[in-house]
Design a protein around this motif. Structure first.
Motif, PDB file in Angstrom:
ATOM      1  N   ILE B  27       0.837  -1.207   0.000  1.00 37.64           N
ATOM      2  CA  ILE B  27       0.000   0.000   0.000  1.00 37.64           C
ATOM      3  C   ILE B  27       0.865   1.247   0.000  1.00 37.64           C
ATOM      4  N   THR B  28       1.935   1.248   0.822  1.00 37.92           N
ATOM      5  CA  THR B  28       2.802   2.425   0.871  1.00 37.92           C
ATOM      6  C   THR B  28       3.469   2.659  -0.473  1.00 37.92           C
ATOM      7  N   LEU B  29       3.924   1.570  -1.098  1.00 38.51           N
ATOM      8  CA  LEU B  29       4.561   1.743  -2.400  1.00 38.51           C
ATOM      9  C   LEU B  29       3.575   2.309  -3.407  1.00 38.51           C
ATOM     10  N   MET B  30       2.330   1.842  -3.319  1.00 35.46           N
ATOM     11  CA  MET B  30       1.320   2.361  -4.239  1.00 35.46           C
ATOM     12  C   MET B  30       1.119   3.845  -4.018  1.00 35.46           C
ATOM     13  N   LYS B  31       1.053   4.224  -2.742  1.00 35.26           N
ATOM     14  CA  LYS B  31       0.861   5.654  -2.446  1.00 35.26           C
ATOM     15  C   LYS B  31       2.050   6.474  -2.945  1.00 35.26           C
ATOM     16  N   CYS B  32       3.262   5.917  -2.697  1.00 34.48           N
ATOM     17  CA  CYS B  32       4.454   6.632  -3.152  1.00 34.48           C
ATOM     18  C   CYS B  32       4.394   6.846  -4.658  1.00 34.48           C
ATOM     19  N   GLY B  33       4.091   5.753  -5.359  1.00 32.10           N
ATOM     20  CA  GLY B  33       4.056   5.845  -6.817  1.00 32.10           C
ATOM     21  C   GLY B  33       3.056   6.886  -7.266  1.00 32.10           C
ATOM     22  N   ALA B  34       1.866   6.839  -6.670  1.00 34.59           N
ATOM     23  CA  ALA B  34       0.816   7.767  -7.083  1.00 34.59           C
ATOM     24  C   ALA B  34       1.236   9.200  -6.792  1.00 34.59           C
ATOM     25  N   VAL B  35       1.780   9.421  -5.587  1.00 32.79           N
ATOM     26  CA  VAL B  35       2.133  10.797  -5.206  1.00 32.79           C
ATOM     27  C   VAL B  35       3.245  11.332  -6.086  1.00 32.79           C
ATOM     28  N   VAL B  36       4.289  10.513  -6.285  1.00 28.85           N
ATOM     29  CA  VAL B  36       5.400  10.995  -7.104  1.00 28.85           C
ATOM     30  C   VAL B  36       4.924  11.231  -8.533  1.00 28.85           C
ATOM     31  N   GLY B  37       4.080  10.322  -9.028  1.00 32.71           N
ATOM     32  CA  GLY B  37       3.560  10.499 -10.380  1.00 32.71           C
ATOM     33  C   GLY B  37       2.788  11.795 -10.515  1.00 32.71           C
ATOM     34  N   VAL B  38       1.864  11.994  -9.584  1.00 35.71           N
ATOM     35  CA  VAL B  38       1.044  13.209  -9.654  1.00 35.71           C
ATOM     36  C   VAL B  38       1.926  14.443  -9.524  1.00 35.71           C
ATOM     37  N   MET B  39       2.899  14.351  -8.628  1.00 33.96           N
ATOM     38  CA  MET B  39       3.738  15.519  -8.392  1.00 33.96           C
ATOM     39  C   MET B  39       4.565  15.858  -9.628  1.00 33.96           C
ATOM     40  N   MET B  40       5.150  14.829 -10.243  1.00 30.44           N
ATOM     41  CA  MET B  40       5.967  15.105 -11.422  1.00 30.44           C
ATOM     42  C   MET B  40       5.095  15.646 -12.558  1.00 30.44           C
ATOM     43  N   GLY B  41       3.884  15.114 -12.646  1.00 30.84           N
ATOM     44  CA  GLY B  41       2.962  15.652 -13.637  1.00 30.84           C
ATOM     45  C   GLY B  41       2.679  17.119 -13.366  1.00 30.84           C
ATOM     46  N   MET B  42       2.470  17.415 -12.081  1.00 27.25           N
ATOM     47  CA  MET B  42       2.195  18.809 -11.732  1.00 27.25           C
ATOM     48  C   MET B  42       3.392  19.689 -12.045  1.00 27.25           C
ATOM     49  N   VAL B  43       4.594  19.167 -11.776  1.00 24.71           N
ATOM     50  CA  VAL B  43       5.794  19.957 -12.064  1.00 24.71           C
ATOM     51  C   VAL B  43       5.839  20.285 -13.550  1.00 24.71           C
ATOM     52  N   ALA B  44       5.641  19.246 -14.380  1.00 24.80           N
ATOM     53  CA  ALA B  44       5.717  19.465 -15.821  1.00 24.80           C
ATOM     54  C   ALA B  44       4.680  20.496 -16.251  1.00 24.80           C
ATOM     55  N   TYR B  45       3.462  20.338 -15.728  1.00 20.19           N
ATOM     56  CA  TYR B  45       2.416  21.238 -16.211  1.00 20.19           C
ATOM     57  C   TYR B  45       2.448  22.601 -15.535  1.00 20.19           C
ATOM     58  N   THR B  46       3.096  22.680 -14.359  1.00 20.87           N
ATOM     59  CA  THR B  46       3.270  24.017 -13.791  1.00 20.87           C
ATOM     60  C   THR B  46       4.213  24.823 -14.659  1.00 20.87           C
ATOM     61  N   VAL B  47       5.237  24.144 -15.185  1.00 27.18           N
ATOM     62  CA  VAL B  47       6.172  24.847 -16.065  1.00 27.18           C
ATOM     63  C   VAL B  47       5.420  25.389 -17.280  1.00 27.18           C
ATOM     64  N   LEU B  48       4.599  24.513 -17.854  1.00 31.43           N
ATOM     65  CA  LEU B  48       3.832  24.958 -19.020  1.00 31.43           C
ATOM     66  C   LEU B  48       2.885  26.094 -18.633  1.00 31.43           C
ATOM     67  N   ALA B  49       2.182  25.907 -17.495  1.00 29.74           N
ATOM     68  CA  ALA B  49       1.227  26.924 -17.057  1.00 29.74           C
ATOM     69  C   ALA B  49       1.948  28.241 -16.844  1.00 29.74           C
ATOM     70  N   GLU B  50       3.136  28.158 -16.234  1.00 33.62           N
ATOM     71  CA  GLU B  50       3.871  29.391 -16.001  1.00 33.62           C
ATOM     72  C   GLU B  50       4.171  30.096 -17.313  1.00 33.62           C
ATOM     73  N   ARG B  51       4.612  29.309 -18.295  1.00 38.03           N
ATOM     74  CA  ARG B  51       4.994  29.945 -19.553  1.00 38.03           C
ATOM     75  C   ARG B  51       3.792  30.551 -20.258  1.00 38.03           C
ATOM     76  N   ARG B  52       2.656  29.856 -20.190  1.00 38.31           N
ATOM     77  CA  ARG B  52       1.486  30.400 -20.877  1.00 38.31           C
ATOM     78  C   ARG B  52       0.893  31.575 -20.108  1.00 38.31           C
ATOM     79  N   PHE B  53       0.819  31.428 -18.781  1.00 40.81           N
ATOM     80  CA  PHE B  53       0.186  32.480 -17.983  1.00 40.81           C
ATOM     81  C   PHE B  53       1.018  33.752 -18.023  1.00 40.81           C
ATOM     82  N   CYS B  54       2.352  33.589 -17.970  1.00 39.88           N
ATOM     83  CA  CYS B  54       3.161  34.806 -18.002  1.00 39.88           C
ATOM     84  C   CYS B  54       2.981  35.472 -19.360  1.00 39.88           C
TER      85      CYS B  54
END
Ligand code: SF4
Ligand code: SF4
Lengths: 174, 357
Positions: B27-54
């Motif tokens: 269960i912990t590994l599943m949570k880790c995977g999900a959290v890291v996945g979501v976070m990295m996705g957010m990182v990638a799309y925050t970069v994009l959002a930053e570039r578009r929003f600015c």
């Protein structure tokens, strides 16, 4: 002598930064939503799809022109070659074949090359040409996959130049 | 997907095929995977959002060519960075030079472990590590993050990165104190260092309403911690070329870049957890409407992510509004304003608490 720059005394509100920050944020968020919703005309041209038309008289690529009768106007005098500051032009003259209609012109360019990687668009060639045979045209976007491709030869220069009415017609058979 | 996988785990347990610790591990590994996945996705799309929003803020268009609305831009960027030549300059200290980007990204990933990102999903608490000293873990790791930058500055063996690294260290020391002081009020009220309990304490009233001063100080300190404008002196591209990451390229630069954005995600997550009620949905009694189901668990996670996104937007918004502080202004603000205000906040909180007794 020491120069003393007077610094303005900031009021408390200014020293707090916060009012200025809030007003700044208000300004940027307004721009954000205006552009997000597309309420304002956009200025950006999406380049390869939308191009900015060059203004008339724009000094783009130098080209060779023909007159109304389709005669190449260049007489291979090589003045442009000598005046060109970066030595971008190379003219190879040859004699006109005897019996040709324009035989009295004596010379014509066998090859005419302008190296667009060297050209600085100064327009000297156009200015110096006694025959009004070379013109800077409104072609500003020059790309090529190799250096060789950007050395324009005579065919290409004539194709780019097109024709221009000649007002003097000094080689007209008299 | 998650539902199905969890069913399998439950099935195992019922079949007596798995010992409790194995279940815990899975269960912990599943949570880790999900959290890291979501976070990295957010990182990638925050970069994009930053570039578009600015771009929108500056009346431009931003990257809009790769995919619909430019949504595939992060993929293109990632691919480009992967394919770049991995240059190792001759004048650097090789070991530390390679180590520094990893050290920058690591704390951000490790910090997220103690953030409760949802209530319960199938009886399982939605936090990777339910530490009872959660916030101390967050602070110690946030302090670690600066080592990456200092190390990068020093290992690069070149002037601008070095100045960037030194600035980063000075800035961190000045703001860490204010940050620590500003959250003490929160824990005086909540009575626990466990982030889950802080969230539960806020079920009726978000702490930002009770601790506005504390929140303000904390937010400013968080901007300084993540090296975002107006506190981006360590990289200040106009003065220091690119500051600490001047000598970096290809994936090593990308790691720094991801580290910056991952830190932003973490900072937002911490702010949401401490001051904005974490995963709690305001005004709507979700459990009454939906029952204690998977659905309500997902709603809580969604609410947490929405608040997170709002803070990320704030980060971007501020960056494209404010100019950088001058160095003396930065130090003045940290030591002469935020630090005393932090102490004042503790005093006020203590007085109010004593008055309520
Ligand atoms: S425009 Fe100037 S540089 Fe270009 S070919 Fe003519 S004389 Fe040479
Ligand atoms: S283009 Fe004009 S200046 Fe140049 S060689 Fe021909 S006639 Fe002479």
């Amino acid at each position: 002598m020491a120069i003393i720059t007077p610094r303005p005394q900031l009021t408390l509100a200014e020293r707090l930064y916060l009012p200025a920050i809030v007003s700044g944020m208000w300004l940027t968020i307004r721009h954000f939503f205006v552009n997000l919703l597309g309420l304002k005309k956009k200025f950006t041209l999406e380049y390869p799809d939308e191009k900015c038309p060059p203004p008339p008289g724009c000094r783009g690529a130098p080209t060779l022109v023909r007159d109304e009768d389709g005669r190449e106007k260049c007489v291979a005098c090589q003045l442009c070659e000598f005046v060109c500051p970066p030595r971008a032009i190379r003219v190879t003259p040859e004699a006109l074949p005897p019996g040709s209609r324009h035989a009295k012109i004596e010379k014509r360019p066998a090859a005419f090359e302008i190296n667009m990687l060297r050209c600085i668009y100064c327009g000297f060639c156009q200015e110096v040409c006694p025959e009004e045979a070379i013109f800077l045209r409104e072609k500003t976007i020059l790309t090529g996959a190799s250096r060789r491709e950007l050395v324009h030869d005579k065919q290409r220069l004539l194709a780019l130049g097109g024709s221009r009415p000649d007002s003097v017609k000094k080689w007209k058979d008299k | 997907m998650v539902n199905h996988a969890a069913d399998i785990v439950v099935h195992w347990v019922q079949a007596g095929m798995a010992t409790p610790w194995l279940v815990w591990l899975v269960i912990t590994l599943m949570k880790c995977g999900a959290v890291v996945g979501v976070m990295m996705g957010m990182v990638a799309y925050t970069v994009l959002a930053e570039r578009r929003f600015c771009a929108f803020i500056q009346d431009r268009l931003g990257p809009n060519r790769v995919g619909p609305f430019g949504l595939l831009q992060p993929v293109a960027d990632g691919m480009k960075l992967f394919l770049k030549e991995n240059v190792l300059p001759g004048h650097v200290n090789k070991v530390y030079y390679v180590l520094a980007p990893a050290i920058t990204l690591f704390p951000a990933l490790a910090t997220i472990a103690v953030i409760p990102f949802g209530n319960r999903l199938g009886g399982e608490k939605m936090v990777i590590a339910d530490l009872n000293v959660g916030i101390l873990w967050v602070f110690s790791l946030a302090a670690l993050g600066v080592y990456g930058i200092v190390l990068a500055g020093w290992a690069s063996n070149s002037k601008y990165p070095f100045i960037g690294g030194v600035r980063s260290a000075a800035q961190l020391i000045s703001y860490e104190l204010a940050m620590g002081l500003s959250v003490i009020g929160v824990f005086m009220l909540a009575g626990s260092l466990n982030l889950g309990q802080v969230v539960e304490y806020q079920s009726h009233c978000w702490l930002v309403l009770k601790q506005p001063l504390g929140f303000l100080i904390f937010m400013v300190a968080m901007f300084a911690e993540t090296n975002r404008t107006p506190f981006d002196l360590p990289e200040g591209e106009q003065e220091l070329a690119a500051g600490y990451n001047t000598e970096y390229g290809s994936m090593k630069f990308a790691l720094f870049f991801m580290g910056e954005y991952a830190n932003m995600v973490v900072a937002s997550a911490v702010m949401v957890t401490l001051f904005f009620g974490g995963w709690q949905v305001p005004f709507i009694p979700v459990e009454q409407w939906l029952g204690c189901s998977w659905l309500s668990g997902m709603v809580y996670i969604g609410c947490f992510l929405a608040k997170l996104a709002a803070f990320l937007f704030l980060f971007i918004w501020v960056r494209w509004t404010l100019p950088r502080f001058r160095y003396d202004q930065l130090m003045n603000l940290g030591w002469k304003v935020l630090l005393p205000l932090g102490l004042l906040n503790i005093l006020l909180t203590a007085l109010v608490l004593a008055g309520q007794r």
